[in-house]
Write a protein that holds these residues in place. Structure first.
Motif, PDB file in Angstrom:
ATOM      1  N   LEU A 208       0.832  -1.197   0.000  1.00 45.71           N
ATOM      2  CA  LEU A 208       0.000   0.000   0.000  1.00 45.71           C
ATOM      3  C   LEU A 208       0.868   1.248   0.000  1.00 45.71           C
ATOM      4  O   LEU A 208       1.915   1.285   0.649  1.00 45.71           O
ATOM      5  CB  LEU A 208      -0.896   0.019   1.236  1.00 45.71           C
ATOM      6  N   THR A 209       0.405   2.257  -0.693  1.00 51.51           N
ATOM      7  CA  THR A 209       1.097   3.542  -0.639  1.00 51.51           C
ATOM      8  C   THR A 209       0.765   4.210   0.685  1.00 51.51           C
ATOM      9  O   THR A 209      -0.152   3.787   1.402  1.00 51.51           O
ATOM     10  CB  THR A 209       0.655   4.459  -1.796  1.00 51.51           C
ATOM     11  N   GLY A 210       1.489   5.255   1.002  1.00 53.35           N
ATOM     12  CA  GLY A 210       1.223   5.979   2.249  1.00 53.35           C
ATOM     13  C   GLY A 210      -0.187   6.533   2.294  1.00 53.35           C
ATOM     14  O   GLY A 210      -0.865   6.475   3.323  1.00 53.35           O
ATOM     15  N   GLU A 211      -0.654   7.053   1.166  1.00 50.77           N
ATOM     16  CA  GLU A 211      -2.003   7.616   1.111  1.00 50.77           C
ATOM     17  C   GLU A 211      -3.055   6.526   1.292  1.00 50.77           C
ATOM     18  O   GLU A 211      -4.069   6.728   1.959  1.00 50.77           O
ATOM     19  CB  GLU A 211      -2.186   8.343  -0.233  1.00 50.77           C
ATOM     20  N   GLN A 212      -2.810   5.348   0.729  1.00 47.73           N
ATOM     21  CA  GLN A 212      -3.750   4.240   0.884  1.00 47.73           C
ATOM     22  C   GLN A 212      -3.777   3.750   2.334  1.00 47.73           C
ATOM     23  O   GLN A 212      -4.850   3.410   2.849  1.00 47.73           O
ATOM     24  CB  GLN A 212      -3.383   3.094  -0.054  1.00 47.73           C
ATOM     25  N   CYS A 213      -2.632   3.724   2.991  1.00 48.98           N
ATOM     26  CA  CYS A 213      -2.598   3.336   4.409  1.00 48.98           C
ATOM     27  C   CYS A 213      -3.426   4.307   5.243  1.00 48.98           C
ATOM     28  O   CYS A 213      -4.173   3.885   6.134  1.00 48.98           O
ATOM     29  CB  CYS A 213      -1.168   3.304   4.924  1.00 48.98           C
ATOM     30  N   TRP A 214      -3.284   5.590   4.954  1.00 48.33           N
ATOM     31  CA  TRP A 214      -4.077   6.585   5.694  1.00 48.33           C
ATOM     32  C   TRP A 214      -5.564   6.385   5.460  1.00 48.33           C
ATOM     33  O   TRP A 214      -6.373   6.527   6.373  1.00 48.33           O
ATOM     34  CB  TRP A 214      -3.669   8.004   5.298  1.00 48.33           C
ATOM     35  N   ARG A 215      -5.940   6.029   4.218  1.00 43.29           N
ATOM     36  CA  ARG A 215      -7.365   5.797   3.948  1.00 43.29           C
ATOM     37  C   ARG A 215      -7.883   4.588   4.709  1.00 43.29           C
ATOM     38  O   ARG A 215      -9.000   4.604   5.230  1.00 43.29           O
ATOM     39  CB  ARG A 215      -7.596   5.622   2.448  1.00 43.29           C
ATOM     40  N   VAL A 216      -7.081   3.521   4.780  1.00 36.77           N
ATOM     41  CA  VAL A 216      -7.486   2.331   5.543  1.00 36.77           C
ATOM     42  C   VAL A 216      -7.693   2.705   7.010  1.00 36.77           C
ATOM     43  O   VAL A 216      -8.673   2.302   7.641  1.00 36.77           O
ATOM     44  CB  VAL A 216      -6.447   1.198   5.389  1.00 36.77           C
ATOM     45  N   LEU A 217      -6.786   3.503   7.555  1.00 37.08           N
ATOM     46  CA  LEU A 217      -6.919   3.931   8.951  1.00 37.08           C
ATOM     47  C   LEU A 217      -8.098   4.879   9.136  1.00 37.08           C
ATOM     48  O   LEU A 217      -8.760   4.855  10.181  1.00 37.08           O
ATOM     49  CB  LEU A 217      -5.618   4.581   9.431  1.00 37.08           C
ATOM     50  N   ASP A 218      -8.384   5.700   8.135  1.00 31.39           N
ATOM     51  CA  ASP A 218      -9.574   6.560   8.205  1.00 31.39           C
ATOM     52  C   ASP A 218     -10.851   5.731   8.192  1.00 31.39           C
ATOM     53  O   ASP A 218     -11.821   6.050   8.883  1.00 31.39           O
ATOM     54  CB  ASP A 218      -9.593   7.557   7.050  1.00 31.39           C
ATOM     55  N   TYR A 219     -10.861   4.651   7.409  1.00 31.20           N
ATOM     56  CA  TYR A 219     -12.026   3.768   7.409  1.00 31.20           C
ATOM     57  C   TYR A 219     -12.202   3.093   8.767  1.00 31.20           C
ATOM     58  O   TYR A 219     -13.326   2.878   9.221  1.00 31.20           O
ATOM     59  CB  TYR A 219     -11.922   2.718   6.305  1.00 31.20           C
ATOM     60  N   LEU A 220     -11.080   2.763   9.409  1.00 31.94           N
ATOM     61  CA  LEU A 220     -11.167   2.215  10.761  1.00 31.94           C
ATOM     62  C   LEU A 220     -11.789   3.230  11.709  1.00 31.94           C
ATOM     63  O   LEU A 220     -12.663   2.895  12.514  1.00 31.94           O
ATOM     64  CB  LEU A 220      -9.786   1.804  11.267  1.00 31.94           C
ATOM     65  N   ALA A 221     -11.347   4.472  11.597  1.00 30.49           N
ATOM     66  CA  ALA A 221     -11.913   5.524  12.447  1.00 30.49           C
ATOM     67  C   ALA A 221     -13.414   5.659  12.213  1.00 30.49           C
ATOM     68  O   ALA A 221     -14.184   5.791  13.170  1.00 30.49           O
ATOM     69  CB  ALA A 221     -11.212   6.855  12.183  1.00 30.49           C
ATOM     70  N   ALA A 222     -13.841   5.585  10.971  1.00 28.30           N
ATOM     71  CA  ALA A 222     -15.271   5.677  10.667  1.00 28.30           C
ATOM     72  C   ALA A 222     -16.045   4.521  11.286  1.00 28.30           C
ATOM     73  O   ALA A 222     -17.138   4.714  11.839  1.00 28.30           O
ATOM     74  CB  ALA A 222     -15.483   5.706   9.152  1.00 28.30           C
ATOM     75  N   ALA A 223     -15.477   3.320  11.222  1.00 26.63           N
ATOM     76  CA  ALA A 223     -16.149   2.155  11.816  1.00 26.63           C
ATOM     77  C   ALA A 223     -16.239   2.282  13.331  1.00 26.63           C
ATOM     78  O   ALA A 223     -17.237   1.892  13.940  1.00 26.63           O
ATOM     79  CB  ALA A 223     -15.416   0.872  11.426  1.00 26.63           C
ATOM     80  N   LEU A 224     -15.200   2.854  13.945  1.00 28.73           N
ATOM     81  CA  LEU A 224     -15.209   2.991  15.403  1.00 28.73           C
ATOM     82  C   LEU A 224     -16.049   4.172  15.872  1.00 28.73           C
ATOM     83  O   LEU A 224     -16.624   4.133  16.956  1.00 28.73           O
ATOM     84  CB  LEU A 224     -13.771   3.109  15.925  1.00 28.73           C
ATOM     85  N   TRP A 225     -16.120   5.227  15.075  1.00 29.82           N
ATOM     86  CA  TRP A 225     -16.964   6.373  15.450  1.00 29.82           C
ATOM     87  C   TRP A 225     -18.418   5.950  15.553  1.00 29.82           C
ATOM     88  O   TRP A 225     -19.177   6.481  16.367  1.00 29.82           O
ATOM     89  CB  TRP A 225     -16.831   7.504  14.442  1.00 29.82           C
ATOM     90  N   SER A 226     -18.814   4.990  14.708  1.00 34.49           N
ATOM     91  CA  SER A 226     -20.209   4.538  14.748  1.00 34.49           C
ATOM     92  C   SER A 226     -20.527   3.839  16.067  1.00 34.49           C
ATOM     93  O   SER A 226     -21.691   3.682  16.417  1.00 34.49           O
ATOM     94  CB  SER A 226     -20.505   3.614  13.572  1.00 34.49           C
TER      95      SER A 226
END
Length: 129
Positions: free
Chosen positions: A90-108
């Protein structure tokens, strides 16, 4: 003790979350990754049950505040979760997106921001190639 005292009693995030809630968050997280056009190809041919179990173990440990050591943490010997010998990492930007998706799942799950950040840090090592 009155019922309102039980309902309004503050609890820690790890007290509110059980294994079922963690697995639900991981499944939500994987659905978000699978819906991303750039990240979905990394899931092709991957054992998603094993991936979900690995992510749930790491996330559960992070939410409970348990530090996994290098001698037996669920992701330490597994290498990168996404990517592999046939796929580019994964590129750095893709890693950040994966972690952002994790944040979205946990915010719920209505978790505090500090808990979400701690969980992101705990799983970030799984994304490194």
């Amino acid at each position: 003790m009155r019922i309102t005292e039980l309902v309004t009693c503050p609890r820690e995030p790890h007290d509110r979350l059980g294994p079922v809630a963690v697995r639900a968050a991981v499944h939500r997280w994987l659905r978000l990754i699978a819906a991303d056009a750039e990240l979905a190809p990394y899931l092709i041919g991957m054992d998603r049950r094993r991936l979900a179990a690995l992510l749930a173990a790491r996330l559960d440990a992070a939410l409970r505040g348990v530090r996994q050591g290098a001698d037996g943490g669920p992701g330490d010997a597994a290498g990168p979760v996404l990517g592999g010998p046939l796929r580019s990492p994964l590129t750095g930007e893709q890693c950040w997106r994966v972690l952002d998706y994790l944040a979205a799942a946990l915010w719920s799950l209505d978790l505090p921001a500090a808990t979400v950040v701690h969980a992101q840090r705990a799983v970030a090592g799984l994304l490194r190639a």
